[in-house]
Design an enzyme around this catalytic site. Structure first.
Site, PDB file in Angstrom:
ATOM      1  NE  ARG A 148      -9.290  11.621   3.634  1.00  0.00           N
ATOM      2  CZ  ARG A 148      -9.259  10.325   3.350  1.00  0.00           C
ATOM      3  NH1 ARG A 148     -10.078   9.826   2.441  1.00  0.00           N
ATOM      4  NH2 ARG A 148      -8.430   9.518   3.985  1.00  0.00           N
ATOM      5  NE  ARG A 178      -6.534   0.996   0.422  1.00  0.00           N
ATOM      6  CZ  ARG A 178      -6.625   1.953   1.324  1.00  0.00           C
ATOM      7  NH1 ARG A 178      -5.546   2.319   2.009  1.00  0.00           N
ATOM      8  NH2 ARG A 178      -7.769   2.545   1.562  1.00  0.00           N
ATOM      9  CG  HIS A 203     -12.371   2.681   3.761  1.00  0.00           C
ATOM     10  ND1 HIS A 203     -13.082   3.720   4.317  1.00  0.00           N
ATOM     11  CD2 HIS A 203     -11.066   3.039   3.833  1.00  0.00           C
ATOM     12  CE1 HIS A 203     -12.252   4.678   4.712  1.00  0.00           C
ATOM     13  NE2 HIS A 203     -11.021   4.277   4.419  1.00  0.00           N
ATOM     14  N   GLY A 260      -8.158   1.892  12.496  1.00  0.00           N
ATOM     15  CA  GLY A 260      -7.328   2.274  13.634  1.00  0.00           C
ATOM     16  C   GLY A 260      -8.113   2.763  14.830  1.00  0.00           C
ATOM     17  CG  HIS A 287      -6.311   0.079  18.202  1.00  0.00           C
ATOM     18  ND1 HIS A 287      -5.695  -1.024  18.749  1.00  0.00           N
ATOM     19  CD2 HIS A 287      -6.049   0.049  16.876  1.00  0.00           C
ATOM     20  CE1 HIS A 287      -5.071  -1.689  17.801  1.00  0.00           C
ATOM     21  NE2 HIS A 287      -5.266  -1.063  16.651  1.00  0.00           N
ATOM     22  CG  ASN A 336      -1.867   1.168   1.264  1.00  0.00           C
ATOM     23  OD1 ASN A 336      -1.887   2.001   0.348  1.00  0.00           O
ATOM     24  ND2 ASN A 336      -2.653   1.264   2.320  1.00  0.00           N
ATOM     25  CD  GLU A 341      -7.286  -1.545   4.119  1.00  0.00           C
ATOM     26  OE1 GLU A 341      -8.142  -0.715   3.817  1.00  0.00           O
ATOM     27  OE2 GLU A 341      -6.186  -1.254   4.635  1.00  0.00           O
TER      28      GLU A 341
END
Length: 396
Positions: free
Chosen positions: A240, A93, A181, A326, A330, A7, A381
């Protein structure tokens, strides 16, 4: 036979080596990342093999490109005494496949030309993805390069979920909802189907990280998702904006803002960073006691809950909820806040299970009286991309 999944970002390169086992492609036996590959950066290589973690500062010769130095070090690592099979293919990816690429494809010159035309749809990601393909094709000469698309999982959404209320001519130009995604959602769905009988029903998946989206899937297939034409739409993200009234963009244009300035605002200066004025990292915002940091966290959860409601409406109900990415894997606080605000769906958390979920295994975090099971699913991924490449090339 091993597949190298990569990636490539603008300043980083994530990689993993996967070997197919009796039950399909295994998790990466070698996993790592180069960071600091931007101009004037300090490149660092972090990697793990058989449970042993390593980190080193990348040595770069005078006038040597950081990317070429990284690829050379990766080749040395792969050729070291790690008992790895030879690399049979490199799986990349690629964020955007447009309307043409709805499944993984072996890269050719014509494929690259077509993917170049999609750069404007994913300006943060697509150029780096394509640069990565070129670099690996040169460094691993003769090894097949396979492009695996984040848009592919959503390619067969119902027409109503793809369409914008724009004239037909613009729709035919490709102005429609694509969704992203997809490699992550494909993996999450596969894991859920192994752990829950209800995963064949109506599933809401939340991939929450620096990039964030939600996806509604029925019988394992995407039917709706929060990201649309670009990776800007939907949820609030690290930098974003997420969904924004187009009138704001028109007003900025009226004020004299250029295309590049608006693009930078929406992709790099908004989201958690823009609202907090502090950081795009959720951990830093949790640690801060400033009102703006708390507002950024609250707005992130609000947007998640709002978009989740839309996905549930599209499916006309909910059978499973899954968190990944992420933040999703977590951050117990964000999960708890989101589930609490979705309690009207019958969601109930097991507080201890939620607190203990660390993103290192698929874990159920719902209470016994929850009407809907809630899961934390660490995404992979790279494993999906490796499996796609092996299947495409008929490797065994």
């Amino acid at each position: 036979m091993a597949i190298l999944a990569v990636n490539a970002g603008s300043s980083s390169l994530k990689f993993s080596v996967h070997v197919r086992g009796p039950q399909g492609m295994r998790a990466g036996v070698l996993v790592g990342a180069f960071t600091g590959l931007q101009p004037d950066g300090q490149p660092v290589l972090s990697w793990s093999y058989e449970g042993q973690k390593h980190e080193e500062v990348l040595l770069v010769a005078a006038r040597q490109s950081l990317w070429l130095a990284a690829l050379a070090r990766l080749q040395t690592l792969l050729n070291a005494s790690l008992h790895l099979p030879p690399i049979a293919a490199v799986a990349h990816r690629v964020v955007h496949g447009g309307t043409r690429f709805t499944s993984s494809v072996r890269v050719t010159d014509k494929v690259m030309e077509a993917l170049e035309e999609l750069i404007s749809l994913a300006p943060l990601h697509q150029p780096a993805n394509l640069a990565g393909i070129r670099a690996f094709a040169q460094a691993f000469a003769g090894v097949p390069q396979v492009a695996c698309f984040d848009t592919a999982f959503h390619a067969h959404m119902p027409e109503l979920h793809q369409r914008f209320a724009l004239p037909e001519a613009l729709h035919q130009q490709g102005m429609r909802r694509y969704g992203f995604h997809g490699l992550s959602y494909q993996f999450i769905m596969g894991q859920l189907q192994q752990h829950s009988d209800r995963a064949q029903g109506r599933v809401l998946m939340a991939h929450l990280g620096n990039g964030a989206s939600v996806c509604a899937a029925v019988q394992g297939r995407s039917v709706a998702t929060s990201m649309g034409y670009s990776a800007l739409d939907g949820l609030m993200m690290g930098t974003r904006s997420g969904t924004l009234d187009p009138g704001v963009v028109l007003e900025l244009m009226a004020q004299g803002w250029s295309h590049d300035r608006i693009e930078s605002l929406l992709y790099k200066q908004s989201g958690l960073l823009g609202v907090s004025g502090l950081s795009a990292d959720m951990r830093a915002l949790h640690a801060s006691n400033t009102p703006q940091a708390q507002l950024a966290v609250d707005l992130f959860v609000h947007r998640l809950v709002r978009e989740s409601g839309a996905m549930v409406a599209c499916m006309q109900g909910l059978d499973v909820l899954a968190f990944s990415g992420g933040i999703g894997e977590h951050d117990a606080v964000i999960r708890a806040q989101a589930v609490q605000q979705l309690h009207w769906l019958g969601l109930r958390l097991d507080e201890q299970a939620n607190t203990q979920a660390r993103g290192d295994a698929v874990v159920a975090i719902h209470a016994p009286d929850s009407a809907v099971p809630v899961w934390v699913v660490p995404t992979d991924e790279g494993r999906v991309a490796a499996q796609e490449a092996a299947d495409l090339l008929n490797l065994s």
